[in-house]
Each structure stands twice: as C-alpha cells, then as structure tokens.
Motif scaffolding. Structure first.
Motif, PDB file in Angstrom:
ATOM      1  N   GLU A 234     -18.136  -5.200   8.400  1.00 15.76           N
ATOM      2  CA  GLU A 234     -16.403  -5.371   8.367  1.00 15.76           C
ATOM      3  C   GLU A 234     -16.134  -6.429   7.487  1.00 15.76           C
ATOM      4  OE1 GLU A 234     -17.551  -4.568  11.103  1.00 15.76           O
ATOM      5  OE2 GLU A 234     -18.287  -2.838  11.612  1.00 15.76           O
ATOM      6  N   GLU A 235     -16.009  -7.110   7.531  1.00 20.82           N
ATOM      7  CA  GLU A 235     -15.776  -8.273   6.960  1.00 20.82           C
ATOM      8  C   GLU A 235     -15.837  -8.417   5.979  1.00 20.82           C
ATOM      9  OE1 GLU A 235     -16.113 -12.107   9.190  1.00 20.82           O
ATOM     10  OE2 GLU A 235     -15.277 -11.245  10.883  1.00 20.82           O
ATOM     11  N   ILE A 236     -17.237  -7.759   5.494  1.00 21.22           N
ATOM     12  CA  ILE A 236     -17.687  -8.075   3.787  1.00 21.22           C
ATOM     13  C   ILE A 236     -16.979  -6.635   3.381  1.00 21.22           C
ATOM     14  CG2 ILE A 236     -20.147  -7.466   2.546  1.00 21.22           C
ATOM     15  CD1 ILE A 236     -19.764 -10.091   4.229  1.00 21.22           C
ATOM     16  N   ILE A 237     -16.875  -5.679   3.631  1.00 21.77           N
ATOM     17  CA  ILE A 237     -16.421  -4.440   2.998  1.00 21.77           C
ATOM     18  C   ILE A 237     -15.096  -4.687   3.301  1.00 21.77           C
ATOM     19  CG2 ILE A 237     -15.324  -2.451   3.178  1.00 21.77           C
ATOM     20  CD1 ILE A 237     -17.679  -1.642   5.633  1.00 21.77           C
ATOM     21  N   GLU A 238     -14.493  -6.175   3.904  1.00 24.47           N
ATOM     22  CA  GLU A 238     -12.348  -6.149   3.464  1.00 24.47           C
ATOM     23  C   GLU A 238     -12.882  -6.999   2.652  1.00 24.47           C
ATOM     24  OE1 GLU A 238      -8.925  -7.817   5.446  1.00 24.47           O
ATOM     25  OE2 GLU A 238     -10.672  -7.433   6.901  1.00 24.47           O
TER      26      GLU A 238
ATOM     27  N   LEU B 268     -12.635   4.553   2.447  1.00 26.86           N
ATOM     28  CA  LEU B 268     -12.719   3.691   3.364  1.00 26.86           C
ATOM     29  C   LEU B 268     -11.332   4.093   3.856  1.00 26.86           C
ATOM     30  CD1 LEU B 268     -14.135   0.021   0.820  1.00 26.86           C
ATOM     31  CD2 LEU B 268     -15.124   1.823   2.830  1.00 26.86           C
ATOM     32  N   LEU B 269     -10.098   4.380   3.080  1.00 28.82           N
ATOM     33  CA  LEU B 269      -9.256   4.554   3.498  1.00 28.82           C
ATOM     34  C   LEU B 269      -8.867   5.494   5.267  1.00 28.82           C
ATOM     35  CD1 LEU B 269      -7.347   6.884   0.180  1.00 28.82           C
ATOM     36  CD2 LEU B 269      -7.079   4.061   1.501  1.00 28.82           C
ATOM     37  N   PHE B 270     -10.255   5.700   5.363  1.00 26.92           N
ATOM     38  CA  PHE B 270     -10.379   6.688   6.624  1.00 26.92           C
ATOM     39  C   PHE B 270     -11.091   5.545   7.367  1.00 26.92           C
ATOM     40  CE2 PHE B 270      -9.642   9.534   3.260  1.00 26.92           C
ATOM     41  CZ  PHE B 270      -9.147  10.494   3.660  1.00 26.92           C
TER      42      PHE B 270
ATOM     43  N   LEU C 199      -2.761   9.426   2.660  1.00 22.18           N
ATOM     44  CA  LEU C 199      -1.974   8.608   1.635  1.00 22.18           C
ATOM     45  C   LEU C 199      -0.766   8.506   2.366  1.00 22.18           C
ATOM     46  CD1 LEU C 199      -2.289   8.713  -1.527  1.00 22.18           C
ATOM     47  CD2 LEU C 199      -2.986   6.466  -0.924  1.00 22.18           C
ATOM     48  N   THR C 200      -0.097  10.093   2.937  1.00 25.62           N
ATOM     49  CA  THR C 200       1.465  10.558   2.987  1.00 25.62           C
ATOM     50  C   THR C 200       1.183   9.914   4.716  1.00 25.62           C
ATOM     51  OG1 THR C 200       1.714  12.100   1.961  1.00 25.62           O
ATOM     52  CG2 THR C 200       3.180  11.895   3.939  1.00 25.62           C
ATOM     53  N   GLU C 201      -0.218   9.877   5.326  1.00 24.08           N
ATOM     54  CA  GLU C 201       0.125   9.186   6.557  1.00 24.08           C
ATOM     55  C   GLU C 201       0.344   7.788   6.814  1.00 24.08           C
ATOM     56  OE1 GLU C 201      -3.714  10.548   8.849  1.00 24.08           O
ATOM     57  OE2 GLU C 201      -3.056  12.625   8.530  1.00 24.08           O
ATOM     58  N   MET C 202      -0.204   6.686   5.967  1.00 25.21           N
ATOM     59  CA  MET C 202      -0.151   5.746   5.600  1.00 25.21           C
ATOM     60  C   MET C 202       0.851   5.310   5.240  1.00 25.21           C
ATOM     61  SD  MET C 202      -4.014   5.159   3.581  1.00 25.21           S
ATOM     62  CE  MET C 202      -3.931   3.454   3.477  1.00 25.21           C
ATOM     63  N   LEU C 203       1.844   6.148   5.028  1.00 27.78           N
ATOM     64  CA  LEU C 203       3.224   5.981   4.217  1.00 27.78           C
ATOM     65  C   LEU C 203       3.501   5.072   5.964  1.00 27.78           C
ATOM     66  CD1 LEU C 203       4.640   8.699   2.016  1.00 27.78           C
ATOM     67  CD2 LEU C 203       4.024   6.230   1.750  1.00 27.78           C
ATOM     68  N   ARG C 204       3.877   6.193   6.756  1.00 26.84           N
ATOM     69  CA  ARG C 204       4.349   5.353   7.919  1.00 26.84           C
ATOM     70  C   ARG C 204       3.762   4.572   8.660  1.00 26.84           C
ATOM     71  NH1 ARG C 204       4.288  10.697   6.780  1.00 26.84           N
ATOM     72  NH2 ARG C 204       5.908  11.478   7.204  1.00 26.84           N
ATOM     73  N   SER C 205       2.515   3.835   7.944  1.00 28.43           N
ATOM     74  CA  SER C 205       1.860   2.248   8.823  1.00 28.43           C
ATOM     75  C   SER C 205       2.749   1.753   9.066  1.00 28.43           C
ATOM     76  CB  SER C 205       0.672   2.009   7.912  1.00 28.43           C
ATOM     77  OG  SER C 205      -0.035   1.037   8.788  1.00 28.43           O
TER      78      SER C 205
ATOM     79  N   ILE D 284      -9.650  -3.304   5.936  1.00 26.27           N
ATOM     80  CA  ILE D 284      -9.688  -2.387   5.032  1.00 26.27           C
ATOM     81  C   ILE D 284      -8.974  -1.081   4.286  1.00 26.27           C
ATOM     82  CG2 ILE D 284     -11.618  -1.047   4.794  1.00 26.27           C
ATOM     83  CD1 ILE D 284     -13.586  -2.228   6.754  1.00 26.27           C
ATOM     84  N   GLN D 285      -8.670  -0.703   5.355  1.00 28.05           N
ATOM     85  CA  GLN D 285      -7.329   0.230   4.378  1.00 28.05           C
ATOM     86  C   GLN D 285      -6.795  -0.424   3.521  1.00 28.05           C
ATOM     87  OE1 GLN D 285      -5.003   2.529   7.983  1.00 28.05           O
ATOM     88  NE2 GLN D 285      -6.813   2.914   8.851  1.00 28.05           N
ATOM     89  N   ARG D 286      -5.837  -1.643   3.801  1.00 30.11           N
ATOM     90  CA  ARG D 286      -4.818  -2.422   3.111  1.00 30.11           C
ATOM     91  C   ARG D 286      -5.766  -2.981   1.697  1.00 30.11           C
ATOM     92  NH1 ARG D 286      -3.493  -5.498   6.133  1.00 30.11           N
ATOM     93  NH2 ARG D 286      -5.405  -6.992   5.968  1.00 30.11           N
ATOM     94  N   VAL D 287      -6.791  -3.096   1.705  1.00 30.06           N
ATOM     95  CA  VAL D 287      -7.421  -3.383   0.671  1.00 30.06           C
ATOM     96  C   VAL D 287      -8.296  -2.395   0.031  1.00 30.06           C
ATOM     97  CG1 VAL D 287      -7.912  -6.296   1.237  1.00 30.06           C
ATOM     98  CG2 VAL D 287      -9.668  -3.934   1.647  1.00 30.06           C
ATOM     99  N   ALA D 288      -8.253  -0.926   0.441  1.00 30.64           N
ATOM    100  CA  ALA D 288      -8.876  -0.722  -0.648  1.00 30.64           C
ATOM    101  C   ALA D 288      -7.383   0.258  -1.059  1.00 30.64           C
ATOM    102  CB  ALA D 288      -9.668   0.479   0.352  1.00 30.64           C
ATOM    103  N   CYS D 289      -6.585   0.357  -0.709  1.00 26.46           N
ATOM    104  CA  CYS D 289      -5.179   0.908  -0.837  1.00 26.46           C
ATOM    105  C   CYS D 289      -5.091   0.214  -1.634  1.00 26.46           C
ATOM    106  CB  CYS D 289      -4.401   0.815  -0.118  1.00 26.46           C
ATOM    107  SG  CYS D 289      -2.891   2.668  -0.432  1.00 26.46           S
ATOM    108  N   GLY D 290      -4.793  -1.100  -1.797  1.00 26.84           N
ATOM    109  CA  GLY D 290      -4.231  -2.260  -3.165  1.00 26.84           C
ATOM    110  C   GLY D 290      -5.308  -1.473  -3.960  1.00 26.84           C
ATOM    111  N   CYS D 291      -6.775  -1.551  -3.895  1.00 27.80           N
ATOM    112  CA  CYS D 291      -7.326  -2.173  -5.216  1.00 27.80           C
ATOM    113  C   CYS D 291      -7.205  -0.545  -6.105  1.00 27.80           C
ATOM    114  CB  CYS D 291      -8.552  -1.583  -4.814  1.00 27.80           C
ATOM    115  SG  CYS D 291      -9.990  -1.513  -5.829  1.00 27.80           S
ATOM    116  N   LEU D 292      -7.452   0.788  -5.304  1.00 32.31           N
ATOM    117  CA  LEU D 292      -6.836   2.086  -5.493  1.00 32.31           C
ATOM    118  C   LEU D 292      -5.140   2.113  -6.216  1.00 32.31           C
ATOM    119  CD1 LEU D 292      -7.535   4.684  -2.911  1.00 32.31           C
ATOM    120  CD2 LEU D 292      -8.412   4.413  -5.080  1.00 32.31           C
TER     121      LEU D 292
END
Length: 712
Positions: free
Chosen positions: A531-535, A566-568, A604-610, A574-582
């Motif tokens: 997971e650290e390598i993915i992130e 990766l968003l899932f 993405l709508t669900e992630m708005l409430r993170s 991992i969600q943070r860097v994947a969304c940032g890359c997008l």
C-alpha cells in the motif's frame, strides 16, 4: 733499467716478508703454542667434550683449557655445535626441574588443604602465602589447577570468613590460577561455585582484592559462556556498574567495561539493569575524561550494545552521547577500531537525536568520511547517520546542503558496486529525499541533484528486478520530491521515469490483490507494505503530471482506469494521491473525456464528504472539470448547487487547483513528506546480530525501524 726494477721488486718482497714475520710473532706467543700442542695431543672425543660439555672435563681427569681457536675468523664444526648443545642441555634441565616442581606440589596439596581448614589463623595465613608462591610458578600452578578440592577450600574460605587478609591472599591465588587464559582453571573455579565468592569480593574495602576479583570474573566471562547467567543472578551486573564511579584506575575500568559488554550482548535484561544503575551516564563521563585508547574502545563497544535498547538510547542521547562520540570522531589520535565503533553507535542513536542541537560539526565530519574513506563499512555507517539526522530537522538539512553533501552523496552512490548497492544507496537516497523537501533550502537541493548529474544516477534504482523494495520505496519518495521543481519535470520524463513508476504501481497492485485473495489484509514484501508503494508511486505521478507532456505519457500508459480503481481502496492516503493525480490530468480535455467514461461521478460525490480536506478538495476539482466538459447535463444532479459540488470549499478557488502555486496548499499530508527515519539494518559485512528492537510498528503510512547490536 731492468736491473733497477729487479732490485725494487726484491726490496718490496723483503718488506712484506718482514711485516708477515712481525704479525706471526705477535699472534703466536708461547701460551698459544702450548694450547695448540695440548689440542693436538687430545683425542677426538676429548675435543668434542671440551667444546660441548666443558663442565664434564674434571670428571674425566682433564683440565679445562681455552677452547678458542687461534684463527678467530673460522670455527670448526665442533665449535659451531657448542652453543646449541648448551641451550638444549639447559632446556632439558628446566624440564626436569618443572616436572619436579609439579610432582612436589601434587604431593603437597592434601596437606595444604588440611592446613587451610586449620583453626589457627596464623597457620591459615602461612598456608595461603605458600600457595600464593606456588601459584606464581608455571609448573606448580598447573598442579594446583588440577585439584578441585583445593579450589573449593579457597572459595569456602572467602564465603565463610570476612578476614580482609585472607580475602586478599585467596583472591590473588584465584587470579594467578586464572591467568594466561588457563581454561582448565577457569572451568574448575566456575564449577566450584566461584562466581558468588568473587562477586562478594567486589564489595571489599581493599582495592587489590577488588582488582583480583574483577580480573578473575572477566577471565571466566571470556571463556565460560554459562557464567554470564550466574554473574547476573548474583547481582554482579549492578555491582560492576557501581564500581565505575568508585575507581579511576583506567586499566581496571577497562576490565569492568569489557565484562559488562560480555554480559549485555544479546541480553535485554542486563541492558535494563545497566540503565537503571546509571551506566549510560558513567560511560559518557569516562568518554569525556579519558584518553586511554583501550578504555575508550571498551567504553564505546559497551555503548554500542546499549544503544539498541530504547531506554538506554534515550538516556544516552539526553546526556550528550552524540556530542561525545562526535568529539572522538574528530580526535585524530583514535585508531580505526574506535572510529568504526563510534560510527556504529551514532547510527544506532541517530534516530532519537533528530532534535539534538550542535551537530553541525558531526554532519561535516560524516560528509568528509563519505568523500575520503575507502572503507565500505565507514561509508555505510556515515550514510545511515546522515539519513536519520536529516529527518525532520531543518537546520541539519540546510547544513547538509551547505557542506556540499548532495554532490558527495551522489558520488558515493555512483562508486558503490553491485554488492554494496543496497547498503549504501538506500540510506543515501533517504538522505537526499529528506533534504529535498520541507525546509528553506529544499528548492536549492532539488536543483542541485540535477546540477550534479544525479538524475541519471537515481533513475536506474527504479528497476524492480535489481533493487529491493526498501530501496525502491526510498527512490520513489525522492523522485516525488524532485518533481516539485518545474526544471526537473522534463529531464525525469526523458530518463523514462514515468513508465518505471507505472510498472511498479501495477506490480504493487497485483501483489495487494493476490494477498487479499489469500485472506491477507496487507501484502508485505521485504518489510514494505505494498500500500505504501501504491501511495508513493501515485504521489510521484501526481507531481509529474503537472507537466502537460508528462500527462500525455501517463495517459498513453493507460493509467486513468488504474487511478479510478484506486479511488475505491479503503486507505485515505491512496484515495488522496489518486484523486490529486486525476485533478492534474483533468487539465487536458482528452483526459477529462477518459475520466468521464469511467463513470465515477457517484464516487467523487461521496468523497466530497470526506473528513480529509485534501480528498474533498480534489474530488470537487475533478467534478468541476467534468461539469465544465458537459454543460447543460441534467443528469448531473448537483449542478445547481456549487457549494455541494465543492464540498464547502470556495468554488472560485477550484479554477486554480492543479496549478503549481496552489498545489502545496492541498497536498500537505502526503506521507512521503512525512519523513521516516531510516532503519539501521543495512550493515556492510553483516556482523554479529543481536535481538532486533522495533522502534515503530509497520502500519499504513508508518515505517519500521529495526536496530541491531553489532560487534567486531
């Protein structure tokens, strides 16, 4: 003319003849002539006896004469044999006397034991004196060693009496018996219950008694491994630590410290006893006040073993161990073994010393070692120490850059052979990762890596078939930091960094999926969670995607579906860097269409409430790009409520998300910014390894730092 030459020749011959006659008359006087006649009249056996055994002539009725030949320039064969014959004769006589001494001692032992148990104090004292004299000779000492009954009597005398004179004599005898590495004597003393008796003598008010007892204990500990448990059981460890502050004899202190080193190695309980007894403070005091090389060496060896214990490590650092060790590194009079042990100890302590001040001279010295030392062990230790000292310490980072550490570290990596690549490159890359981020000179450091041709040195380290995961992880973090500089984005692309990062990302994802299929929550390879390598790889791609040409390469490598997947994943990092890359990729219209085709609006709508502000901000930015790409879309339910779309973030700011100026405001939680101390289990020649002490548990976003006892 011929007549004249003939007369001159005759005259010269007469002169030479006269000189020879004078010399002959001078050498051959009457006494020498008589000696020559005497030797001529002797038989062959008499001449041999005179040369080889002159003391036997009188037994045969001969008078010893001068055996020196008249011609001092040459010796006869018999005369050449004379000296070795005399030496052989002396050796035989010594052997006879040796055996006689041993035999006499063996016959006397029963009587000596009886006298030791006599009620008369004077008799016991004289007996001890006699045994002391016998123990000082080799033959009789060996005979005494063979008698366990005698050693038992001496030990009982120590345990059952408090007479200082008796203790002094008995302790001296035991020290004599254990000298010269006499393993038989050490074994007999140990088996006869000598450990508690010797520890009792350590409390004696007489200095000589304490010295004899400490010497004997040290000899036993060196050659009888089973004795360590007994010494600790009878409170010998604590007593030795107490003696460190009661005596200033440097040789005596060296014996105590070496004994403590033997006891503490591979024994966590002994290390804790030393710590609670004030041992670390005494070690630092001795290191500050002494210049005796053997004492310094034994002291730093013990400090090295204690430095793997968290409690001892903390006390050592608090009492100035880093500064003391640095002073001995700078001392040109110290030999290599002291310098190497200082480096090993500093490496073990350095992860607890990141908040220490006044370490600028140490950083400078370590960089000098990297540039000048040809010893792989010195280089490995220096790189490891710098890796830890530059972690989360702005001053140390700036000093590293100021002292030209970047160029020297890159040169060190370049000079490391394949067999030493992991040991040197991993701490070196960690050091560079630390100094290229989160301090005032970070941008200078990022530019310096490129200026000193460091990018071609770093790029090959990303080959997964040649590097282990700890080195890959450190390299990924360094590339992520280097990509913060706009000037590095194009060179990194030209070196093929992006395809290698994507390859590592896919490999890590596959390993994670295989682990989950087997019912394992996290895939861990070489102590590195995948997971650290993915992130880390996605975080590096996020930075590289700020360049439009890099974004095209990422798109052509079909990374967008992977990033959407990766968003899932359940890890917020991992969600943070994947969304940032997008978010960065969404600045290109083709990329927006590809993202839209993945139908991730609901996610993405669900992630708005993170609760993670960075995640909600990135999700809002991607939704904004998607909404701009499809105006008038009635299915986009939230199109009429910008505040919902942006998750409560000012929607006017969304127009700038993805630009270099605004990036750092939304990506301050990247775990590769949160520097992690480098483990010290990289160890050149894999010396003796002690029980590992884990500083941090491996979990998502955390590093594991294992520390080992190492000894030469």
């Amino acid at each position: 003319m011929e007549t004249m030459k003939y007369k001159e020749t005759i005259h010269k011959s007469e002169m030479i003849y006269s000189e020879d006659i004078g010399q002959f008359d001078f050498v051959h006087n009457q006494q020498n002539i008589d000696d020559i006649n005497m030797q001529l009249n002797q038989t062959r056996s008499q001449r041999i006896r005179a040369a080889m055994f002159p003391e036997s002539l009188e037994d045969y009725g001969f008078i010893q004469q001068n055996s020196n030949p008249p011609n001092m320039g040459r010796l006869s064969a018999v005369q050449r044999l004379a000296q070795p014959t005399q030496q052989l004769k002396s050796a035989i006589i010594n052997l006879i006397n040796y055996q006689e001494d041993a035999d006499v001692t063996i016959r006397a032992i029963p009587e000596l034991i009886k006298l030791l148990n006599d009620e008369d104090r004077i008799v016991v004292a004289k007996t001890l004196k006699l045994i002391d004299q016998l123990s000082s000779k080799d033959a009789s000492r060996m005979a005494l060693t063979s008698s366990q009954a005698l050693i038992n009597s001496l030990i009982n005398l120590i345990l059952n009496t408090n007479d200082v004179d008796f203790h002094n004599a008995a302790a001296k005898i035991l020290a004599n018996l254990s000298s010269s590495n006499n393993k038989a004597a050490l074994y007999v003393i140990f088996k006869s219950g000598g450990i508690p008796a010797l520890i009792k003598l350590l409390s004696s008010p007489v200095e000589s008694v304490v010295f004899y007892a400490a010497t004997t204990l040290h000899n036993i500990l060196m050659y009888e491994p089973a004795s360590k448990a007994q010494v600790h059981h009878y409170n010998g460890t604590r007593k030795m630590v107490e003696l460190l502050s009661q005596n200033n004899n440097q040789k005596f202190l060296a014996i105590l410290l070496d004994s403590l080193h033997i006891l503490a190695f591979n024994n966590s309980e002994v290390k804790l006893v030393i710590q609670t007894s004030g041992g670390p403070r005494e070690l630092i005091r001795i290191m500050r006040s002494s210049n005796y090389q053997k004492l310094i060496w034994t002291c730093v060896r013990l400090m090295k073993v204690l430095s793997v214990c968290p409690e001892n490590k903390r006390v050592l650092v608090e009492n100035g161990a880093m500064q003391v060790l640095n002073a001995h590194l700078l001392n040109v009079n110290n030999d290599d073994r002291i310098v190497y042990n200082c480096l090993l100890t500093l490496r073990n302590l350095s992860d607890c010393a990141i908040r220490e001040d006044n370490l600028e001279s140490l950083i400078k010295k370590l960089i000098e070692i990297l540039s000048s030392s040809g010893d792989i062990n010195f280089t490995t230790c220096a790189a490891g120490i710098l890796s830890n000292l530059t972690c989360n310490n702005d001053l140390n980072k700036m000093k590293f850059v100021e002292y030209n550490g970047i160029e020297i570290m890159l040169r060190t990596m370049l000079q490391a052979g394949n067999e030493n690549k992991e040991d040197i490159c991993e701490p070196a890359v960690c050091s560079l990762r630390h100094v290229t981020n989160r301090h005032p000179q970070a941008q200078v450091a990022q530019e310096a890596v490129r200026f000193y041709y460091g990018l071609p040195v770093i790029a090959p380290l990303l080959q997964s078939d040649q590097s282990r995961w700890p080195l890959l992880k450190a390299t990924i973090g360094l590339i992520r930091n280097l990509a913060l500089s706009d000037n590095n984005l194009s060179p990194l692309r030209e070196l093929g960094i992006i395809p290698r990062l994507v390859q590592l990302l896919i490999k890590a994802i596959n390993s994670h999926q295989q682990a989950q299929q087997q019912g394992i929550e996290s895939a861990i390879i070489d102590d590195v969670p995948m997971e650290e390598i993915i992130e880390g790889t996605v975080g590096a791609l996020h930075q590289l995607a700020r360049d439009p040409h890099n974004g095209i390469v990422i798109r052509e490598l079909k990374c967008i579906p992977v990033l959407v997947q990766l968003l899932f994943m359940p890890w917020e990092g991992i969600q943070r860097v994947a969304c940032g890359c997008l978010t960065e990729l969404a600045n290109d219209r083709i990329n927006i269409e590809l993202i839209d085709n993945e139908r991730i609006t609901d996610r993405l709508t669900e992630m708005l409430r993170s609760k993670d502000q960075a995640i909600s901000t990135y999700a809002a930015a991607v939704l904004l790009r998607l909404s701009e790409n499809r105006p008038g879309n009635d299915n986009f339910a939230m199109n009429n409520d910008p505040n919902v779309i942006y998750g409560g973030v000012d929607h006017h700011r969304m127009n700038n998300i993805g630009s270099n100026d605004q990036y750092m405001a939304y990506n301050t939680i990247d775990p590769y910014e949160l520097e992690m101390q480098h483990p010290s289990n990289f160890n050149g020649n894999s010396q003796l390894i002690d029980i590992p002490m884990t500083n941090q548990q491996h979990h998502h976003g955390q590093s594991s730092a294992q520390w080992f006892d190492t000894d030469l």
